[in-house]
Design a protein around this motif. Structure first.
Motif, PDB file in Angstrom:
ATOM      1  N   ALA A 149      35.044  30.626  39.972  1.00 48.83           N
ATOM      2  CA  ALA A 149      36.177  31.193  39.222  1.00 48.83           C
ATOM      3  C   ALA A 149      37.403  31.259  40.129  1.00 48.83           C
ATOM      4  O   ALA A 149      38.527  30.984  39.688  1.00 48.83           O
ATOM      5  CB  ALA A 149      35.808  32.580  38.705  1.00 48.83           C
ATOM      6  N   ARG A 150      37.193  31.599  41.391  1.00 49.40           N
ATOM      7  CA  ARG A 150      38.308  31.683  42.343  1.00 49.40           C
ATOM      8  C   ARG A 150      38.928  30.298  42.555  1.00 49.40           C
ATOM      9  O   ARG A 150      40.136  30.128  42.498  1.00 49.40           O
ATOM     10  CB  ARG A 150      37.766  32.258  43.662  1.00 49.40           C
ATOM     11  N   PHE A 151      38.095  29.290  42.759  1.00 44.66           N
ATOM     12  CA  PHE A 151      38.618  27.935  42.977  1.00 44.66           C
ATOM     13  C   PHE A 151      39.308  27.400  41.712  1.00 44.66           C
ATOM     14  O   PHE A 151      40.326  26.722  41.778  1.00 44.66           O
ATOM     15  CB  PHE A 151      37.497  26.958  43.371  1.00 44.66           C
ATOM     16  N   ALA A 152      38.721  27.706  40.568  1.00 43.27           N
ATOM     17  CA  ALA A 152      39.246  27.168  39.306  1.00 43.27           C
ATOM     18  C   ALA A 152      40.592  27.798  38.935  1.00 43.27           C
ATOM     19  O   ALA A 152      41.379  27.205  38.201  1.00 43.27           O
ATOM     20  CB  ALA A 152      38.236  27.389  38.182  1.00 43.27           C
ATOM     21  N   ALA A 153      40.842  29.015  39.469  1.00 41.67           N
ATOM     22  CA  ALA A 153      42.099  29.706  39.125  1.00 41.67           C
ATOM     23  C   ALA A 153      43.311  28.938  39.646  1.00 41.67           C
ATOM     24  O   ALA A 153      44.409  29.080  39.115  1.00 41.67           O
ATOM     25  CB  ALA A 153      42.073  31.124  39.695  1.00 41.67           C
TER      26      ALA A 153
END
Ligand code: SF4
Length: 326
Positions: A288-292
């Protein structure tokens, strides 16, 4: 730490990865980074041989690489890139195609299988597919390629092409060795077929806890266990096999309780779904952090391609010199 050598592996862009991809490949990719210099490639050109869903290639590349990164690939040391971003691979493919007898290619069981699968589209790329694969590996002078037992003939083919090239033009290319890894065959939720997105029998590793439960509750178990009080046979149950990976502390007790019918399948699946969800919780958080950041994956791939091209351009120069191209 001194690395043992250079690993190359490629995967077609298939979007969000499932448990079969994870247990069969991704966790090995991640582990190999500790001992080897690793080069991991999204083989988008290979994906073109079927000419299906080409409009999804970009999205599927991003989703797959997000899974790789969240699973622990380290882009600051590992080269992660897209095949078509390093055009030298097509040059090497052309040169290697000149040393590959056509009979070698048309006799391959994988080619015959493809002809059966898509009789209306037996294109030139399909025949040359193994040569492109050899070019993928040879272009980075990778000495090690992780393979499962069923993929060993593919690598042997690469080794034959490299041997032939070196025999004709001198010892320029590296003959890669197979690194046989423990690639278990992971069955899908149908309990019969290999887990696969196209069969829709998969469980995505990025699935939310609720999505995991929705898939796990559909899993086929021991067919002989029709009623709650029937004793089970864990050795024929896919849920039990997967407990072996994700519930190591409980698996022995589950085996005993299944055989004595002390536990029902619903309860057993709930334990499995919970453990699976817990196992991938840190993964989901990282993903989720990378995709943000919409640019993150593309920045990683651009940097990987730059580093890959640096190796590739040297190797292709050596190859051209050896062949005698002016
Ligand atoms: S109790 Fe568990 S291991 Fe036994 S058959 Fe049911 S799901 Fe499979």
């Amino acid at each position: 730490m001194e690395k043992k050598g250079r690993v190359f592996s490629g995967a077609r862009p298939t979007g969000r990865q499932h448990l079969g991809n994870y247990l069969g490949a991704i966790r090995n990719y991640v582990a190999l980074q500790d001992e080897y210099e690793c080069v991991y490639c999204v083989v988008d050109l290979h994906a073109l041989t079927t000419l299906e869903d080409t409009d999804k290639l970009k999205e599927w590349t991003r989703e797959m690489v997000l899974d790789w990164l969240a699973a622990g690939m380290r882009p600051e040391e590992t080269i992660i890139f897209v095949q078509s971003h390093v055009p030298q691979v097509t040059e090497l493919h052309t040169i290697l195609s000149m040393v590959t007898p056509l009979g070698w290619l048309t006799r391959l069981p994988t080619f015959k299988e493809k002809v059966r699968q898509q009789p209306d589209n037996v294109n030139y790329g399909l025949v040359g597919y193994p040569v492109l694969m050899a070019a993928d590996i040879a272009l980075y002078k990778a000495d090690t390629v992780p393979v499962g037992i069923d993929q060993a003939p593919h690598l042997e083919f690469t080794r034959e092409i490299v041997r032939r090239f070196n025999h004709l033009f001198g010892p320029v290319l590296v003959e890669p060795q197979a690194k046989h890894t423990d690639f278990p065959k992971v069955l899908g939720i149908d309990g019969v077929n290999k887990m696969s997105k196209s069969l829709n029998n998969h469980i995505e590793i990025s699935a939310s806890p609720e999505e995991i439960w929705q898939r796990v509750r559909m899993m086929v178990t021991d067919p002989a266990r029709r009623y709650r009080h029937d004793p089970g046979h864990p050795e024929v149950c896919n849920v039990f096999t997967l407990h072996g990976f994700f519930s190591p502390a409980q698996v022995r007790q589950i085996e005993v309780d299944c055989r004595s019918a002390a536990i029902g399948c619903v309860e057993c699946k709930k334990i499995f779904a919970r453990n699976l969800s817990d196992y991938f919780a840190p993964f989901r958080e990282r993903r989720a952090r990378f995709a943000a950041d919409p640019d993150y994956v593309w920045d990683v791939l651009a940097d990987g391609a730059r580093r890959a091209r640096a190796i590739a351009s040297q190797v292709i120069d050596e190859v051209k010199r050896a062949v005698g191209l002016p």
